[in-house]
Design a protein around this motif. Structure first.
Motif, PDB file in Angstrom:
ATOM      1  N   PRO A 111       0.754  -1.227  -0.026  1.00  0.00           N
ATOM      2  CA  PRO A 111       0.022   0.060  -0.104  1.00  0.00           C
ATOM      3  C   PRO A 111       0.895   1.298  -0.078  1.00  0.00           C
ATOM      4  CG  PRO A 111       0.235  -0.954   2.227  1.00  0.00           C
ATOM      5  CD  PRO A 111       0.861  -1.777   1.145  1.00  0.00           C
ATOM      6  N   LEU A 112       0.075   2.513  -0.431  1.00  0.00           N
ATOM      7  CA  LEU A 112       0.680   3.720  -0.643  1.00  0.00           C
ATOM      8  C   LEU A 112      -0.092   4.770  -0.095  1.00  0.00           C
ATOM      9  CD1 LEU A 112       2.661   3.753  -3.923  1.00  0.00           C
ATOM     10  CD2 LEU A 112       3.839   3.409  -1.657  1.00  0.00           C
ATOM     11  N   ARG A 113       0.436   5.982   0.159  1.00  0.00           N
ATOM     12  CA  ARG A 113      -0.287   7.142   0.567  1.00  0.00           C
ATOM     13  C   ARG A 113      -1.626   6.901   1.456  1.00  0.00           C
ATOM     14  NH1 ARG A 113       0.216  10.035  -5.544  1.00  0.00           N
ATOM     15  NH2 ARG A 113       2.279  10.839  -4.832  1.00  0.00           N
ATOM     16  N   GLY A 114      -1.180   6.417   2.839  1.00  0.00           N
ATOM     17  CA  GLY A 114      -2.183   6.120   3.784  1.00  0.00           C
ATOM     18  C   GLY A 114      -3.109   5.061   3.513  1.00  0.00           C
ATOM     19  N   GLY A 115      -2.464   3.837   2.599  1.00  0.00           N
ATOM     20  CA  GLY A 115      -3.371   2.936   2.157  1.00  0.00           C
ATOM     21  C   GLY A 115      -4.557   3.225   1.271  1.00  0.00           C
ATOM     22  N   ARG A 116      -4.226   4.483   0.561  1.00  0.00           N
ATOM     23  CA  ARG A 116      -5.272   4.793  -0.390  1.00  0.00           C
ATOM     24  C   ARG A 116      -4.855   4.239  -1.878  1.00  0.00           C
ATOM     25  NH1 ARG A 116      -4.192   9.326   2.164  1.00  0.00           N
ATOM     26  NH2 ARG A 116      -3.149  10.166   0.460  1.00  0.00           N
ATOM     27  N   MET A 117      -3.481   3.992  -2.224  1.00  0.00           N
ATOM     28  CA  MET A 117      -3.187   3.442  -3.409  1.00  0.00           C
ATOM     29  C   MET A 117      -2.340   2.010  -3.206  1.00  0.00           C
ATOM     30  SD  MET A 117      -1.547   6.721  -5.206  1.00  0.00           S
ATOM     31  CE  MET A 117      -1.546   5.955  -6.851  1.00  0.00           C
ATOM     32  N   LEU A 118      -2.159   1.273  -4.137  1.00  0.00           N
ATOM     33  CA  LEU A 118      -1.530  -0.016  -4.101  1.00  0.00           C
ATOM     34  C   LEU A 118      -0.507   0.240  -5.039  1.00  0.00           C
ATOM     35  CD1 LEU A 118      -1.381  -3.058  -3.430  1.00  0.00           C
ATOM     36  CD2 LEU A 118      -2.916  -3.618  -5.302  1.00  0.00           C
ATOM     37  N   ASN A 119       0.889  -0.114  -4.646  1.00  0.00           N
ATOM     38  CA  ASN A 119       1.849  -0.075  -5.740  1.00  0.00           C
ATOM     39  C   ASN A 119       1.982  -1.632  -6.096  1.00  0.00           C
ATOM     40  OD1 ASN A 119       4.298   1.353  -6.629  1.00  0.00           O
ATOM     41  ND2 ASN A 119       5.270  -0.596  -5.495  1.00  0.00           N
ATOM     42  N   GLN A 120       2.378  -1.625  -7.305  1.00  0.00           N
ATOM     43  CA  GLN A 120       2.577  -3.114  -8.004  1.00  0.00           C
ATOM     44  C   GLN A 120       3.789  -3.067  -8.756  1.00  0.00           C
ATOM     45  OE1 GLN A 120      -1.684  -5.401  -8.337  1.00  0.00           O
ATOM     46  NE2 GLN A 120      -0.824  -4.290 -10.148  1.00  0.00           N
ATOM     47  N   VAL A 121       4.605  -4.013  -8.596  1.00  0.00           N
ATOM     48  CA  VAL A 121       5.843  -3.969  -9.549  1.00  0.00           C
ATOM     49  C   VAL A 121       5.881  -5.802 -10.072  1.00  0.00           C
ATOM     50  CG1 VAL A 121       8.301  -3.897  -9.603  1.00  0.00           C
ATOM     51  CG2 VAL A 121       6.989  -2.400  -8.049  1.00  0.00           C
ATOM     52  N   ALA A 122       5.955  -5.697 -11.396  1.00  0.00           N
ATOM     53  CA  ALA A 122       6.271  -7.044 -12.198  1.00  0.00           C
ATOM     54  C   ALA A 122       7.690  -7.133 -12.685  1.00  0.00           C
ATOM     55  CB  ALA A 122       5.091  -7.029 -13.002  1.00  0.00           C
ATOM     56  N   VAL A 123       8.300  -8.086 -12.324  1.00  0.00           N
ATOM     57  CA  VAL A 123       9.826  -7.893 -12.756  1.00  0.00           C
ATOM     58  C   VAL A 123      10.088  -9.555 -13.692  1.00  0.00           C
ATOM     59  CG1 VAL A 123      11.990  -8.189 -12.334  1.00  0.00           C
ATOM     60  CG2 VAL A 123      10.573  -6.344 -10.930  1.00  0.00           C
ATOM     61  N   PHE A 124      10.659  -9.274 -14.776  1.00  0.00           N
ATOM     62  CA  PHE A 124      10.875 -10.734 -15.430  1.00  0.00           C
ATOM     63  C   PHE A 124      12.125 -10.609 -16.005  1.00  0.00           C
ATOM     64  CE2 PHE A 124       8.269  -8.083 -18.135  1.00  0.00           C
ATOM     65  CZ  PHE A 124       8.644  -8.368 -19.429  1.00  0.00           C
ATOM     66  N   GLU A 125      12.520 -11.885 -16.395  1.00  0.00           N
ATOM     67  CA  GLU A 125      13.766 -12.036 -17.353  1.00  0.00           C
ATOM     68  C   GLU A 125      13.099 -11.878 -18.806  1.00  0.00           C
ATOM     69  OE1 GLU A 125      17.580 -14.750 -17.531  1.00  0.00           O
ATOM     70  OE2 GLU A 125      15.982 -15.727 -17.783  1.00  0.00           O
ATOM     71  N   SER A 126      13.875 -11.035 -19.677  1.00  0.00           N
ATOM     72  CA  SER A 126      13.575 -10.945 -21.010  1.00  0.00           C
ATOM     73  C   SER A 126      13.905 -11.865 -22.020  1.00  0.00           C
ATOM     74  CB  SER A 126      13.847  -9.425 -21.512  1.00  0.00           C
ATOM     75  OG  SER A 126      13.494  -9.216 -22.971  1.00  0.00           O
ATOM     76  N   PRO A 127      13.233 -12.905 -22.640  1.00  0.00           N
ATOM     77  CA  PRO A 127      14.007 -13.669 -23.565  1.00  0.00           C
ATOM     78  C   PRO A 127      14.688 -12.712 -24.789  1.00  0.00           C
ATOM     79  CG  PRO A 127      11.899 -14.675 -23.275  1.00  0.00           C
ATOM     80  CD  PRO A 127      11.936 -13.259 -22.472  1.00  0.00           C
ATOM     81  N   LYS A 128      13.807 -11.541 -25.092  1.00  0.00           N
ATOM     82  CA  LYS A 128      14.403 -11.094 -26.233  1.00  0.00           C
ATOM     83  C   LYS A 128      15.818 -10.120 -25.661  1.00  0.00           C
ATOM     84  CE  LYS A 128       9.943  -9.478 -28.172  1.00  0.00           C
ATOM     85  NZ  LYS A 128       9.138  -8.320 -28.562  1.00  0.00           N
ATOM     86  N   ALA A 129      16.053  -9.927 -24.570  1.00  0.00           N
ATOM     87  CA  ALA A 129      17.313  -9.237 -23.997  1.00  0.00           C
ATOM     88  C   ALA A 129      18.343 -10.499 -24.278  1.00  0.00           C
ATOM     89  CB  ALA A 129      17.027  -8.993 -22.775  1.00  0.00           C
ATOM     90  N   LEU A 130      18.031 -11.592 -23.789  1.00  0.00           N
ATOM     91  CA  LEU A 130      18.990 -12.583 -23.958  1.00  0.00           C
ATOM     92  C   LEU A 130      19.407 -13.050 -25.071  1.00  0.00           C
ATOM     93  CD1 LEU A 130      17.428 -15.267 -21.084  1.00  0.00           C
ATOM     94  CD2 LEU A 130      19.556 -13.551 -20.820  1.00  0.00           C
ATOM     95  N   ALA A 131      18.618 -12.878 -26.382  1.00  0.00           N
ATOM     96  CA  ALA A 131      18.620 -12.793 -27.614  1.00  0.00           C
ATOM     97  C   ALA A 131      19.621 -11.791 -28.178  1.00  0.00           C
ATOM     98  CB  ALA A 131      17.481 -13.122 -28.494  1.00  0.00           C
ATOM     99  N   GLY A 132      19.579 -10.629 -27.598  1.00  0.00           N
ATOM    100  CA  GLY A 132      20.420  -9.652 -28.099  1.00  0.00           C
ATOM    101  C   GLY A 132      19.684  -8.501 -28.983  1.00  0.00           C
ATOM    102  N   GLU A 133      18.291  -8.725 -28.905  1.00  0.00           N
ATOM    103  CA  GLU A 133      17.395  -7.831 -29.421  1.00  0.00           C
ATOM    104  C   GLU A 133      17.349  -6.331 -28.917  1.00  0.00           C
ATOM    105  OE1 GLU A 133      13.500  -9.203 -30.461  1.00  0.00           O
ATOM    106  OE2 GLU A 133      14.242 -11.217 -30.662  1.00  0.00           O
TER     107      GLU A 133
END
Length: 417
Positions: free
Chosen positions: A220-242
């Motif tokens: 939660p953020l800002r006194g519980g009025r907001m929700l923070n979300q973070v989605a993190v992942f490994e990119s196959p395109k990065a691994l392929a050099g794109e």
């Protein structure tokens, strides 16, 4: 603010992010005349939530800013780690007990709220704030240092603090290195809590789901009025050099097969921006002459320790304390001594944070048998065991510390499941 001022200050700070503002505030509190240069046309921060551990809220308390920071953020009750595939709980921290142990709370706050808090404090102390100033080089000069700007103008002071970020120009004076691409990318969102309330979302906790080559964070953020979300992942395109990697289509594929809580949160992510995750290899020297690196210019970490902004705030405070200790009765600063003292304690501590963050990222993202072994290991942890937080959350910023454990020194292949 964007007019070019006259007169020589005691210190120039280059970079108007959280690290630069923290340094300017720390030095202005010690009575120095500080001028801060920001590249953009106005001061501001992009992003969403930040986690501020006790080693940061301790500094905010010293500045008299903790109460305001708490009013802008949330004091969560627990930090909970879950498996991203089956949503089973792996381990947790009781954050009220954590506060009792370290004397200061664990706070979550919107990045722009922390930035605004530090900016207001700098204005109150008379920091000279200059915008539209793109610093392109740094030089040591007799009795001080100089910053050179893109339009040809220069400014000098007794010392220059370079808080100029991941792509720091000042860092080139010390080492010719490049950012290290982790191949991971983050998507974020800060949304009204009402949009998700009742869908199994924890209203008072920091929750991180760790999974195969991905993880998902909510709090939660800002006194519980907001929700923070973070989605993190490994990119196959990065691994392929794109070149174009970490795209929204990869976001959706990365979390295929993950638990219902993650699948419910993914449609709410901002799709028009992404944060590719880079760090740099640690360096042992941050100071050359009267020029000192600070924040991400010195030690950009991956996010797994939630210490990037925290280390920058701590850097500024440590520098201010050493300057104060080496200021004579007439107000003259022994800059060589102050910068040497800063150099003596910060690089090694921050090296540990950067390397620990890399190790934790590897641990979080295991798949297959290693995932099951990791889960068994984390479930065996005593929730009130602080072996792995004392070195980072304790009051160690001014003194060197012994090498801490990254995580339990047990080979994963020895863990029974």
């Amino acid at each position: 603010m964007s007019t070019w001022p006259e007169g020589r200050p005691d210190v120039l700070v280059v970079g108007g992010g959280i690290g630069g503002l923290s340094a300017a505030l720390a030095l202005a509190r010690k009575g120095l005349r500080v001028r801060l240069y920001e590249r953009s046309a106005e001061f501001g921060e992009v992003g969403a939530g930040l986690q501020l551990a006790p080693n940061c809220t301790r500094v905010l308390d010293t500045y008299g800013l903790l109460d305001e920071a708490v009013s802008l953020g949330v004091l969560p009750e627990h930090m909970i780690m879950k498996d991203a595939v089956d949503a089973g709980e792996l381990t947790r921290l009781d954050l009220a007990d954590l506060e009792r142990r370290y004397g200061h709370p664990y706070l979550v706050i919107h990045r722009s709220d922390l930035h605004g808090l530090l900016l207001r404090a700098c204005r109150h102390l008379g920091v000279d704030l200059v915008t539209d100033a793109h610093c392109v080089s740094y030089e040591n000069v007799d009795g001080g240092a100089r910053a050179v700007f893109a339009d040809g103008r220069t400014d000098e002071a007794d010392a220059v603090v370079a808080a100029d970020g991941l792509h720091s120009v000042a860092r080139r004076l010390l080492v010719h290195d490049e950012p290290v691409n982790s191949a991971y990318v983050a998507y974020r969102a800060a949304i009204p809590f009402e949009e998700v309330r009742g869908n199994g979302v924890h209203e008072k906790d920091v929750v991180v789901h760790i999974g195969p080559r991905c993880h998902f964070v909510r709090y939660p953020l800002r006194g519980g009025r907001m929700l923070n979300q973070v989605a993190v992942f490994e990119s196959p395109k990065a691994l392929a050099g794109e070149a174009d990697w970490g795209t929204p289509d990869e976001l959706d594929r990365a979390f295929d097969g993950m638990c219902a809580q993650i699948r419910q949160g993914l449609p709410l992510m901002w799709r028009d921006r992404r944060w590719r995750m880079f760090d740099r290899d640690p360096i042992a020297t941050w100071v050359t002459g009267r020029i000192a690196l600070l924040g991400d210019a010195a030690h950009p970490p991956l996010q797994y320790m939630a210490q990037g902004a925290v280390m920058a705030v701590e850097d500024g405070w440590v520098l201010g304390e050493h300057v104060d200790a080496r200021t004579g009765p007439s107000g003259v600063v022994d800059w060589e001594g102050a910068l040497a003292a800063y150099q003596a304690v910060r690089p090694e501590h921050c090296r540990r944070v950067v390397t620990t963050a890399r190790a934790w990222g590897e641990l979080w993202h295991h798949d297959g048998l290693k995932r099951l072994q990791r889960n068994a290991l984390l479930r065996s942890r005593d929730p009130y065991d602080y072996t792995f937080t004392d070195w980072i959350y304790g009051p160690t910023a001014l003194t060197p510390t012994e090498e801490p454990p990254l995580y339990p020194k047990i080979p994963l292949n020895s863990v029974r499941i």
